[in-house]
Design an enzyme around this catalytic site. Sequence first.
Site, PDB file in Angstrom:
ATOM      1  CG  ASP A 137       0.785   6.718  -1.814  1.00 15.23           C
ATOM      2  OD1 ASP A 137       0.502   5.647  -1.240  1.00 15.23           O
ATOM      3  OD2 ASP A 137      -0.057   7.597  -2.072  1.00 15.23           O
ATOM      4  CG  ASP A 148       0.708   9.702  -9.941  1.00 13.32           C
ATOM      5  OD1 ASP A 148       1.431  10.055  -8.994  1.00 13.32           O
ATOM      6  OD2 ASP A 148      -0.493  10.013 -10.025  1.00 13.32           O
ATOM      7  CG  HIS A 155       2.518  13.781  -3.960  1.00 13.79           C
ATOM      8  ND1 HIS A 155       1.420  13.436  -3.227  1.00 13.79           N
ATOM      9  CD2 HIS A 155       2.211  13.488  -5.259  1.00 13.79           C
ATOM     10  CE1 HIS A 155       0.484  12.951  -4.033  1.00 13.79           C
ATOM     11  NE2 HIS A 155       0.950  12.964  -5.272  1.00 13.79           N
ATOM     12  CG  ASP A 172     -11.247   4.369  -6.281  1.00  8.59           C
ATOM     13  OD1 ASP A 172     -11.520   5.346  -6.997  1.00  8.59           O
ATOM     14  OD2 ASP A 172     -10.223   4.297  -5.571  1.00  8.59           O
ATOM     15  CE  LYS A 181      -0.260  16.236  -6.910  1.00  8.83           C
ATOM     16  NZ  LYS A 181      -1.292  15.539  -7.695  1.00  8.83           N
ATOM     17  CG  MET A 202      -4.615   2.937   2.734  1.00  7.84           C
ATOM     18  SD  MET A 202      -5.327   3.601   1.217  1.00  7.84           S
ATOM     19  CE  MET A 202      -3.851   4.081   0.312  1.00  7.84           C
ATOM     20  CG  ASP A 247       1.122  13.611  -9.182  1.00 10.32           C
ATOM     21  OD1 ASP A 247       2.198  12.987  -9.070  1.00 10.32           O
ATOM     22  OD2 ASP A 247       0.107  13.332  -8.544  1.00 10.32           O
ATOM     23  CD  GLU A 251      -0.921  10.688  -1.004  1.00  9.40           C
ATOM     24  OE1 GLU A 251      -1.696   9.794  -0.626  1.00  9.40           O
ATOM     25  OE2 GLU A 251      -0.581  10.837  -2.190  1.00  9.40           O
ATOM     26  CD  GLU A 254       2.109  10.073  -4.911  1.00  8.29           C
ATOM     27  OE1 GLU A 254       1.047   9.742  -4.349  1.00  8.29           O
ATOM     28  OE2 GLU A 254       2.163  10.505  -6.078  1.00  8.29           O
ATOM     29  CG  ASP A 286      -0.878   6.844  -5.630  1.00  7.15           C
ATOM     30  OD1 ASP A 286      -1.624   6.525  -6.569  1.00  7.15           O
ATOM     31  OD2 ASP A 286      -1.030   7.887  -4.965  1.00  7.15           O
ATOM     32  CG  HIS A 321     -10.127   7.148  -3.613  1.00 11.72           C
ATOM     33  ND1 HIS A 321      -9.263   6.723  -4.577  1.00 11.72           N
ATOM     34  CD2 HIS A 321      -9.532   8.207  -3.023  1.00 11.72           C
ATOM     35  CE1 HIS A 321      -8.190   7.491  -4.585  1.00 11.72           C
ATOM     36  NE2 HIS A 321      -8.320   8.393  -3.638  1.00 11.72           N
TER      37      HIS A 321
HETATM   38  C1  GLT Z   1      -4.912  10.590  -6.203  1.00 12.89           C
HETATM   39  C2  GLT Z   1      -3.629  11.199  -5.733  1.00 12.89           C
HETATM   40  C3  GLT Z   1      -2.835  10.238  -4.934  1.00 12.89           C
HETATM   41  C4  GLT Z   1      -3.487   9.894  -3.632  1.00 12.89           C
HETATM   42  C5  GLT Z   1      -4.731   9.151  -3.802  1.00 12.89           C
HETATM   43  C6  GLT Z   1      -5.375   8.952  -2.453  1.00 12.89           C
HETATM   44  S1  GLT Z   1      -5.787   9.835  -4.952  1.00 12.89           S
HETATM   45  O1  GLT Z   1      -4.667   9.649  -7.198  1.00 12.89           O
HETATM   46  O2  GLT Z   1      -2.897  11.642  -6.860  1.00 12.89           O
HETATM   47  O3  GLT Z   1      -1.544  10.680  -4.711  1.00 12.89           O
HETATM   48  O4  GLT Z   1      -2.610   9.039  -2.909  1.00 12.89           O
HETATM   49  O5  GLT Z   1      -6.398   9.842  -2.219  1.00 12.89           O
HETATM   50 MN    MN Z   2      -0.588   9.153  -3.467  1.00 10.97          MN
HETATM   51 MN    MN Z   3       0.676  11.420  -7.122  1.00 14.96          MN
END
Ligand code: GLT
Ligand code: MN
Ligand code: MN
Length: 389
Positions: A248, A260, A223, A60, A186, A91, A258, A184, A220, A290, A57
């Site tokens: 992702d 991750d 998500h 970041d 979610k 990216m 979430d 993306e 993702e 991600d 980002h």
């Molecule tokens: C954040 C989010 C991710 C996105 C990122 C891109 S930021 O961490 O949870 O799923 O891909 O903005």
């Molecule tokens: Mn993501």
């Molecule tokens: Mn996520």
Amino acid sequence: MEKNNLAPAPEHKFSFGLWTVGNRGRDPFGDAVRPTMSPVELVQLLGEVGAWGVNFHDNDLVPIDAAPGERDQIVGEFRKACEENGIVVPMATVNLFFDPVFKDGAFTSNDPDVRAYSLQKTMGAMDLGAEFGAETFVLWGGREGTETDACRRPDEAVKRFREAINYLCDYNKAQGYGYRFALEAKPNEPRADIYFPTTGSYLAFIETLESPEMVGVNPEVAHEHMPGLNMTHAVAQAWEMGKLFHIDLNDQTPGRYDQDLRFGSANPLAAFWLVKFLEDVGYSGPRHFDAHAYRTEDYEGVKDFAKGCMRTYLILKEKAERWNEHPQIREILADIDSKNEAVPMMKHGKEAAAELMSSPFDRKEIAARGLRYERLDQLTMDILLGAYN
Ligand code: GLT
Ligand code: MN
Ligand code: MN
């Protein structure tokens, strides 16, 4: 014995966001458990574990309040670190969720100043990514949602979002950046409900844009799994439409926050079908993880986490090859295919319709046919669980 083909290589296009390996383990109930690592240190870490790419980002890399001189210095140091560690930037993205200014959304906010500032910030992030040769620009609208629908009509939000993406596509053209935008989805978190909750929502939206060819999706795993959807089906629909611009990879137990998690660590079977799909169709974009390490880990653990994501992908890729070559699986698939060949192609037109209308079908006999999917699935489990080598 370690197999060589489980070592990550540039051709696998494994990438990580600075925010993934740089995640300090902060959550809504607890503070950071790991010290801050600089972008340069994170690129070194990625080089060490064998990654190919790094994403970021805008903030970041460059703090939101950085002075222009500071920005240039950071960019220069980061470029040097990428070159020294053989890491590319495939990216880039923009942070439109962390700063308090985005408390009611960015492109969909009710405040026109916030909407304009969000465009300005995104253009700056596009400039930054372009300096590093990024080809994909991800947009995750984490704050584009509501806690109460009293605040705006949701169709107004859709219109505002469209206006913003059309604007950014024009900027992309005017600057000659050649980005492909990847939207993306979610369903929720951090807002109670986020607009465009699924990849499918974005696929429908993209067709309403002025330059739909410039915009695709970035599905993702977490998500799609949060609301209990099938990631591979979402990815397949995007692929079939030529819209899988980025992906992702991580993992997630349905119905939870979430998470991750490390790729494949919650549902290896779902991860297997996803990897098999990407490899079978020849997806050639980045495999972006991600995800982030457990809160229990120090930076050695973060390396274990990053290596684990890539290793699991390669294990599943190898299993997918075994699946495709497995004699009994091939026999069942050939049987399914041969039945398809026996059916004449569905023809359109009056005569063809009349022919179909008068065709005899023995419904009961057809329904009584066994399909051997239990066998097919168990053969898959044999491969996955290591009973078939
Ligand atoms: C954040 C989010 C991710 C996105 C990122 C891109 S930021 O961490 O949870 O799923 O891909 O903005
Ligand atoms: Mn993501
Ligand atoms: Mn996520």
